[in-house]
Design a protein around this motif. Sequence first.
Motif, short mmCIF file in Angstrom:
data_model
loop_
_atom_site.label_atom_id
_atom_site.label_comp_id
_atom_site.label_asym_id
_atom_site.label_seq_id
_atom_site.Cartn_x
_atom_site.Cartn_y
_atom_site.Cartn_z
N SER A 111 0.82 -1.09 0.02
CA SER A 111 0.09 -0.02 -0.06
C SER A 111 0.91 1.08 0.01
O SER A 111 0.47 2.20 -0.54
N GLN A 153 -9.93 0.42 -0.54
CA GLN A 153 -10.54 -1.00 -0.03
C GLN A 153 -11.88 -0.65 0.43
O GLN A 153 -12.85 -1.67 0.27
N ASP A 206 -6.37 -0.25 -4.51
CA ASP A 206 -5.71 -1.03 -3.34
C ASP A 206 -6.77 -1.74 -2.68
O ASP A 206 -7.72 -1.33 -2.08
#
Lengths: 314, 540
Positions: B52, B101, B183
Amino acid sequence: MPPESSTSAVISEESVESVDIRDQPAIWTRLIKNPSVIIGGLIIAVILSMVPAAPLLTSLDPTDISPRNRNKPPGEMTVHKDEEGNKYEIKAVMGTDKLGRDVYARVIYGARVSLLVGLSVAIIAVSIGLVIGLVAGYFRLVDAIVMRVMDGLMAIPAILLAIALVSLSGASLFTVIFAIVIPEIPRVVRLVRSIVLSIREEPYVEAAISVGTPTPKILIRHVLPNTIAPLIVQGTFICGSAILLEAILSFLGVGVPPETPTWGNIMAQGRDLFQLYPHNIFYPGIFLTLTVLAINMLGDGLRDTIDPRMSKEI
Amino acid sequence: MQNTTDPVLSVKDLTISLPRHADRNNAVTRVSFDVKPGEVLCLVGESGSGKSVIAFSVMGLLAKALNITHGSIKLQGEDLTHATEQRMRELRCTRMGMIFQEPMTALNPVMRCGDQIDEVLQEHTSLSAGERRQKVIDMIEQVHLPDPQRMYRSYPHQLSGGQRQRIMIAMALILEPVLLIADEPTTALDVTTQAQILHLIRELQSERQTGVLFITHDFDVVAELSDRVAVLKQGEVVELGTTSQVLSAPEHPYTKMLISSVPLHEPPERHAISADAPVVLKTENLDKHYSTFSFNRKNVVKAAQNVSIEIRKGETLGIVGESGSGKSTVARCITWLIESTDGRIWLAGDDIAKLPKRDLRNLRRKVQIIFQDPYRSLNPRRTVGQSIIEGPMNYGESQVEAMAYARELMELVHLDPDGLDRYPHQFSGGQRQRVCIARALAMRPELLVADEAVSALDVSVQAQVLKLLEQIRDQMQLAMLFITHDLRVAAQVCDVVAVMSKGKVVEYGRAKELFSNPQHEYTKALFDAAPGRHFQFARN
C-alpha cells in the motif's frame, strides 16, 4: 493431555510474521513533555500548597473584623492588636474589605474551601457516576430506567437546587457540595455508559463470558479499566466547573455561610462598593480564574496524552 | 506522442524510509517495476510488506512520516517524486485514478453519489453543468449500475457495498486516466460481488487500455485478473514475472512458500468419522429473530431460520456463506452469547436452548469459541497467562494448577510457555490467535467453535493455524464448528459443510460430495464466483 510438540519448535514456525512490539514511551515521560500539563500542574501545586501553608503565609485571622481598618486600598498599612493587646502595623497587600478584614488573608484561606469543594465534587460525582454508568451500560433493562432518571436530574439547574436546599436546611458547605454533585452525576454516567456500550461488544468481553466469568468480575476486570483514562480527564473538568459554581453560589448568597472566607463570598461582599474599591473583587477573581484555568489546562493536557483518541474527536 | 508500448508507470529503485523505532529501516527497498498500457500488474504480499505504501507514493498521498529517499516514479515519463503538490493535484483523476478498500468510508455520506462524481469534472474540466450531468450518467451506465438517474440522486448509504465500489470506479475512471491504482478494492466484498467487480475492472481496463496497478493479498484474485505479478516481501520485490510463470512455477522460496499455503479448492481425502461416534452438538429448527419497533410497526429480521445441524466427536462441520447469511448468528446461539428465539440446541445430550442461566454455567465450559479478530479478542491490559487461566479459575481450579496447564497448552499451540507473562501487543496476529486457541482449550471443551478464526490472518500464517486446529481436533477428539466465508479454507478443514444463505441452510452434506457436485443454485453461484478456481497453483 500429552503435549506432543517439543518446545524447540516454539515460535520459529512463524518466522514469516514479524512480531509487532510497539515501543510507546511510558505515560509519565509523555506527561512531563506536555506543556499544558506542566504549566497547569505547577499552578495547581502552588495553590494546593497554600492550603496547609496558610498560617505561615499570613499571621492575620481572615474573619477578624476591624472597623478601624475598613476599606483600605492595597498597599496601605493596617493596625492590629496581638494577644497581649499590643498594637502593631501590617501592610495590607490586597487591601481590606468593608468590615476591615484583610483580603490577602481571606483569599489565602478561601483557597481551602474552593479546593475542597472542587476536589470533593469531582471525586463524589466520578465515583457515583462510574458505578451507575457501569451498571446502566451493561444491563439493558437497568439502562432504560436509569437513563430517564439521569435525564431528569440533568434538567435541574444547580443554582435552583442550591436555593431549594439552602431554604430547607440552611447554608453549609455540605449543601453546596450536594447541590453541585447532583447535576454532575448524569454527565459522568453518560460518559461511562457510552464507553461500556462499546467495550461490551469487544470480543475479549465475549470471550470472558464464554469462559464463564461472572458478570461483576467482567465489569471490574475487563470493562472498568477502559473508563479510567477518560474519567481522570472528565474529573479535572468537573473540578474546575465546581470551583466556579461554588463561587457563583456564594456570590448569590446561597452558598457557604458568608463569614467563611471563600473566593465567591469575598467577591459577593465586595460587590456593593465595587466601583470605589475594586480590589475586593479583583484579587479573589484573579485566583479563581488562575485555578480554573490551570485545572482545565491540566485536563486538556491529560486528555491529549492519556487518551489521544478523544482529543482528535473533540 | 506516447508510444503504445512505453510504460504508463515506471518505478525505479524506489526506496521509502520508515520513521525511527519502526521494525525495519525502509518501508520499501529498491523496488522497480513498470505498468504498460492495457496491462494489469498485481502487487501481492502479506500485511506489512509495503504494497500500500507503494500505491500511496505513486498517488503522492504518503504519510508525512514516510520519505522517498531514493529512486524515481515516472508517470508517462514525468517524474512524480519531485512534482509540486499543485501538479500532483492536476494529475490525480486526470491521468491516474485510485480505488480504495473500504467502499463504505471512501464516499462522502452526506453527498449524493452523482454530485461526488460530478465534483471531479467540475475540478478538472470546463464542461457546462448539462454536459457534466450527461457524462456522469453515461459513466454510471458504463459501470453497469441499474437506473443511472436514480443512482445519480442516491446517497451512499442507500447503495450496497458492491454498488458503492462501482461508484468509486466510475469516479476514478471518468476522466479516462492512463493509470488506475486499486488498493485491495474487493477485500471488503462478498465473493459473488467480488467476482462482478473484478470482471468490471477487467472490462473497462481492456476497453480503455488503462494500465492497472492492483494491490492485493489474495492469490486467487491475482490468478483471476493480472497479467503480471510482483511479489513483495518486507518491502522488497522478490519475484516479478507473468502471472502463469509466478503462480505455476515460482522460483523464489518465499513465493513458493506463499503459493503452497493457498488452500486447495478440492477437499482432500479424509478419514471417515465412525457412525457410532457420539453426537456432541445437535440443533433442531434453530431460529433467531431480531425485532425492532418503530411506532406501531414491528420489523422482524430473521437472522437464522430452521437451522438443523449435527456434529459428532472428532468431526468438523463448516458453515459457509456470505456476510449477512446468518452463519455467525448460529455460532453465537450455540455458544450462548445470544439467546435463540426458537428451536432446540442439544449439547452432549442436554437441551441448552431454554436452560435457566444458573444451570447453563456448568454447560458453558463444554463449548468454547475463537473469534475472528486476534487484535481485539484478548484484553490488552491483561497478560496472556491471566487471559488463559481466567476460565479454569472461574470453575474453581487453583492458580497453580491452571498455570501449569496453561504452560502445557502454550507448548501445544507452539508458543514459548514463558510468553505467559507477556501482554498481547507483544505477539503477532497469528501468535495471538494461537493464544486464543489455548484459552479456549484451557476450559477442556467438547465443542470448539471457530468464528472466521483464520480470516484476518495472512495466507502463510493461516495455513499454520489451520494445521494447528486440525492437529488439536484429532489429538483431543473435539467436535469443531468452523464458520467461514472462504470456500478454500472450508474445503480443507471440514468433514461436513452447511451452506447458508439469508438465514437458511440451503445445502448440507459431506464436503467431498458437496464441493464436487453442488446441488442448490446458490451453492453453484457461490462456487462459480470464487476467483482463481480454475487456476493451477504450484504445489511443493
